[in-house]
Design an enzyme around this catalytic site. Structure first.
Site, PDB file in Angstrom:
ATOM      1  CG  ASP A 145      -2.257   1.204 -10.219  1.00 62.56           C
ATOM      2  OD1 ASP A 145      -2.650   1.043  -9.041  1.00 62.56           O
ATOM      3  OD2 ASP A 145      -3.026   1.068 -11.201  1.00 62.56           O
ATOM      4  CG  ASN A 163      -2.048  -1.005   1.085  1.00 69.76           C
ATOM      5  OD1 ASN A 163      -2.390  -1.435  -0.013  1.00 69.76           O
ATOM      6  ND2 ASN A 163      -2.624  -1.402   2.206  1.00 69.76           N
ATOM      7  NE  ARG A 169       0.661 -11.529  -7.668  1.00 68.10           N
ATOM      8  CZ  ARG A 169      -0.008 -10.487  -8.140  1.00 68.10           C
ATOM      9  NH1 ARG A 169      -1.192 -10.180  -7.634  1.00 68.10           N
ATOM     10  NH2 ARG A 169       0.491  -9.746  -9.098  1.00 68.10           N
ATOM     11  CG  ASP A 202      -0.127  -1.841  -6.256  1.00 65.12           C
ATOM     12  OD1 ASP A 202      -0.232  -2.671  -7.181  1.00 65.12           O
ATOM     13  OD2 ASP A 202      -0.937  -0.909  -6.097  1.00 65.12           O
ATOM     14  CG  ASP A 255      -4.514  -0.699  -6.853  1.00 65.22           C
ATOM     15  OD1 ASP A 255      -5.331  -0.615  -7.778  1.00 65.22           O
ATOM     16  OD2 ASP A 255      -3.284  -0.673  -7.036  1.00 65.22           O
ATOM     17  CG  HIS A 256      -9.822  -0.888  -7.387  1.00 63.60           C
ATOM     18  ND1 HIS A 256      -8.985  -1.940  -7.085  1.00 63.60           N
ATOM     19  CD2 HIS A 256     -10.337  -1.165  -8.610  1.00 63.60           C
ATOM     20  CE1 HIS A 256      -9.002  -2.818  -8.075  1.00 63.60           C
ATOM     21  NE2 HIS A 256      -9.805  -2.370  -9.012  1.00 63.60           N
ATOM     22  CG  ASP A 288      -6.140   2.833  -9.530  1.00 67.32           C
ATOM     23  OD1 ASP A 288      -5.048   3.425  -9.456  1.00 67.32           O
ATOM     24  OD2 ASP A 288      -6.239   1.599  -9.635  1.00 67.32           O
TER      25      ASP A 288
END
Length: 481
Positions: free
Chosen positions: A184, A137, A192, A187, A205-206, A209
């Site tokens: 973007d 993040n 993972r 991340d 994330d969204h 965005d």
């Protein structure tokens, strides 16, 4: 050992306990400890050392008394405001929604050949440049920070969004968008890589965005010299519409689908190249007639007034409303049919967004409004924050297994603004808000939207972190490799 020695030993142990608990001195804790000590001293019976549960109960009693004292010391009005916002947290995200996070599973498909064969190796390489101690993040937020820096530069250097200004500014805008796109995409790979994937990551994330729809539009408008005109408004709304219907599709299909040509990949590459060209040739290149580049023969097809920027705008409209949004409708239709739901219900769920979009247009197009010509940056950022709440609320419902969000009250100030500036034209009466009054009203709306949006966002982050036992911008539980 006689009873007297045993009693003395217990008194010493009790004194030690009292000294430990007095690390946080206050009147309530002292009274509790004094009462406990006096009761002990008046007793002739030996006691055992208190267990952990009893210590925790005492700590809770002390914390409760501390909170009570703090509440009593606050101004009643301030305390009511604090209580109001505290109550909103469970309204934003109820406990049952948190329980649904256990069923979360990220699902995304990217069909882009550019992503698969060109950018994926680049993203893999960039991921290895970040330390394993860096939270995903934080990478997302850092990428968004590049766009915020260019937004600030645009406000300072190109407040009219027209320019021209220093060439390095346009190069900075291009570089900032490229870095934003890179971060973007990195991340998720970092999540993972560090075993930190979580529903908070997708939401965060969204969320960034969705906010970047407005921020990026302002930056690009400044880089293209669009000015405070309908060009800037249309560019921003194209981005917002495309992002909204992609998010809407994500909710009903349960996966994020990126087609063979999509906005987050090819769209951002195009934006990067366009702003870089402004840095090389200047933003005035976009405002020259098309015949300047292709010759006079092109005037057989288009008028002599057709500029390069017009072609770019038409291309963006076709790209979004012909090749992107119709696909989302078809995907949602198939998902509803598969799940036995009515497609009409999915369509009607978009009405609040459409009302929001219509309100922005009615406001900006009113002959009694000056937001288009004088305050477009502030206006764009205001409805951009409202859109950020609309879109991120859909993602929140998706990751927490809740029903589709019907309405957010942050739309109301936009609706009210649109009504106030159009009343004189509708009822042939005097102007309600003059240019100064409209600017004050717009700043008030911007402030309200910021307060409620960021309280909502921080509340969700806090509840997610507490339930999932994670941190937002740091790695709480590191995996040893």
């Amino acid at each position: 050992m006689n009873s007297s020695d045993k009693l003395n030993r217990n008194v010493i142990e009790m004194d030690d306990e009292i000294e430990i608990t007095e690390i946080k001195p206050n009147t309530s804790s002292l009274s509790i400890e004094k009462r406990k000590k006096s009761e002990f001293e008046s007793s002739n019976v030996s006691i055992d050392i208190p267990n952990i549960d009893e210590n925790k109960s005492i700590e809770k009693e002390v914390e409760s008394s501390n909170a009570s004292l703090n509440n009593n010391n606050r101004n009643p009005i301030i305390q009511k405001v604090i209580n109001f916002f505290n109550r909103l947290e469970k309204v934003y995200c109820p406990d049952e929604a948190l329980e649904n996070l256990k069923n979360y599973k990220y699902n995304a498909v990217d069909k882009s050949y550019v992503s698969k064969y060109i950018l994926k190796p680049y993203w893999e390489f960039c991921t290895k440049l970040f330390p394993l101690s860096m939270a995903p993040n934080l990478i997302t937020l850092t990428g968004f920070g590049f766009m915020l820096i260019n937004l600030i530069l645009a406000i300072i250097l190109v407040p009219d969004l027209e320019g021209p200004t220093y060439r390095w500014f346009y190069i900075s805008c291009s570089l900032g968008l490229w870095l934003y796109s890179t971060f973007d995409n990195v991340d998720g790979k970092q999540a993972r890589r560090t075993k930190q994937s979580s529903p908070l990551g997708e939401l965060f994330d969204h969320g960034c965005d969705s906010l970047n729809c407005a921020v990026g539009s302002v930056v690009e408008a400044a880089a293209l010299g669009l000015g405070q005109t309908y060009y800037t408004y249309i560019f921003s709304m194209i981005t917002i519409f495309t992002f909204f219907y992609s998010t809407w599709e994500n909710f009903y299909t349960g996966r994020l689908y990126l087609g063979y040509v999509n906005g987050p990949t090819e769209g951002l590459i195009l934006g990067t190249v366009i702003m870089f060209l402004s840095g090389v040739f200047g933003p005035e290149m976009w405002w020259k007639p098309l015949s300047h580049y292709l010759g006079s023969w092109v005037e057989v097809i288009v008028t002599e007034k057709c500029k390069l920027i017009d072609c770019l705008l038409v291309f963006m409209i076709i790209f979004s409303f012909v090749s992107q949004i119709p696909i989302t409708f078809f995907s949602v239709y198939k998902a509803c049919k598969k799940n036995g739901e009515k497609f009409t219900n999915a369509l009607t769920s978009t009405l609040p967004f459409l009302i929001f979009a219509a309100s922005t247009y009615l406001w900006v197009s009113s002959p009694n409004s000056t937001v288009l010509t004088d305050h477009q940056i502030l206006f764009t950022l205001t409805y951009g924050i409202v859109f950020g709440r609309i879109a991120t609320d859909i993602i929140l419902a998706h990751v927490s297994g809740r029903s589709y969000p019907k309405f957010t009250f942050l739309i109301l100030p936009i609706i009210i603004g649109a009504i106030l500036v159009n009343i004189p034209s509708l009822f042939h009466c005097g102007v309600i808000l003059n240019s100064t009054g409209e600017l004050i009203f717009l700043w008030v709306v911007f402030g309200i939207c910021c307060v409620f949006y960021f309280h909502w966002a921080l509340s969700i982050i806090r509840r997610f972190c507490k339930f999932l036992d994670i941190n937002c911008l740091t790695i709480k539980h590191r995996v040893v490799f």
